[in-house]
Design an enzyme around this catalytic site. Sequence first.
Site, PDB file in Angstrom:
ATOM      1  CG  HIS A  95      64.069  25.052  47.577  1.00  0.00           C
ATOM      2  ND1 HIS A  95      63.571  25.797  46.525  1.00  0.00           N
ATOM      3  CD2 HIS A  95      65.099  24.342  47.074  1.00  0.00           C
ATOM      4  CE1 HIS A  95      64.262  25.539  45.427  1.00  0.00           C
ATOM      5  NE2 HIS A  95      65.198  24.656  45.734  1.00  0.00           N
ATOM      6  CB  CYS A 148      66.857  27.310  44.163  1.00  0.00           C
ATOM      7  SG  CYS A 148      67.712  25.827  43.594  1.00  0.00           S
ATOM      8  CD  GLU A 190      60.777  27.518  48.003  1.00  0.00           C
ATOM      9  OE1 GLU A 190      61.534  28.034  48.856  1.00  0.00           O
ATOM     10  OE2 GLU A 190      61.174  27.117  46.886  1.00  0.00           O
TER      11      GLU A 190
END
Lengths: 79, 232
Positions: B204, B87, B206
Amino acid sequence: MKVKVTVMPKTGVLDPQGKAIGHALEGLGFAGIGEVRAGKVIELELTETDPAKAKAAAEEMARRLLANTVIESFRVEVA
Amino acid sequence: MKAVIVVFPGTNRERDMAIALERATGRKPVMLFHRETALPSGTDLVVLPGGFSYGDYLRCGAMAAQSPIMREVARFAARGGHVLGVCNGFQILCEAGLLPGALLRNATLRFLSMDCHMRVERAGTPFTAQWQQGAVFRAPMAHGDGNFFCDDETHRHLVDQNLVAFRYCTPAGEVTDAANRNGARDNIAGILSPNLRVCGLMPHPEDLVDPLMGGTDGLPMFTSLAEAAVAA
């Protein structure tokens, strides 16, 4: 010495902000609007007194930070 | 694996990243503030997490790209170190010249906060080894400036050299305009450096590494990195 750096999206790079401004102006009833492009102006106060040197310094600043030359072009004017 | 997460003023996804890295590697990553001028010795991986570094002033990632630690990150990358940017981290890598191209305002001008799907376009890299070529996975995205742009020559280079890591696609894996919510050129969601050690992507992974988060779709990226560090 005042130096003005104008940063604009490069020709061919999509400028959705400019497009949205154009649509909004049409919505307000303004007629005859062609392409609208939105950029930014950065004014610098430099201690340099030689206009050519001030311009060269501002151009280097534009290349290194003020503009991203992948997507933006810039113009430097010494006041 | 010794992972370092760089924290800039305005970074806000560093804790999510730490959870993902710890889950995959069993080791807590080091949080490093942007004013530092050196990476800890033995660093295997540098991660630039998401957020709004420096309030997105001037351009997203432009200020962070000039911060002291980024000179060291560039040297680390030049030595063949692994660097991941997610990002805002992807935007910073592009602004720093560690990856080509730039991230423009989303074509719709809308901030996108939703899940997307990506297709793995290049398996077998330190970031994608745990996926099959063409695998489709889900990841949240949250960005206003994720519209990947590059000129024709750069695009040709990315495609010819097989450096596109991920493309936006439908859940079935079709790369369509409708799946390309931010308007990125050629549906490009993430790219790799020529030595395959630097990777940047907008969504994302994660944030999907635990069933409690709603899935583990993103975990392969971090287990891939953990394996790459062991092999290195």
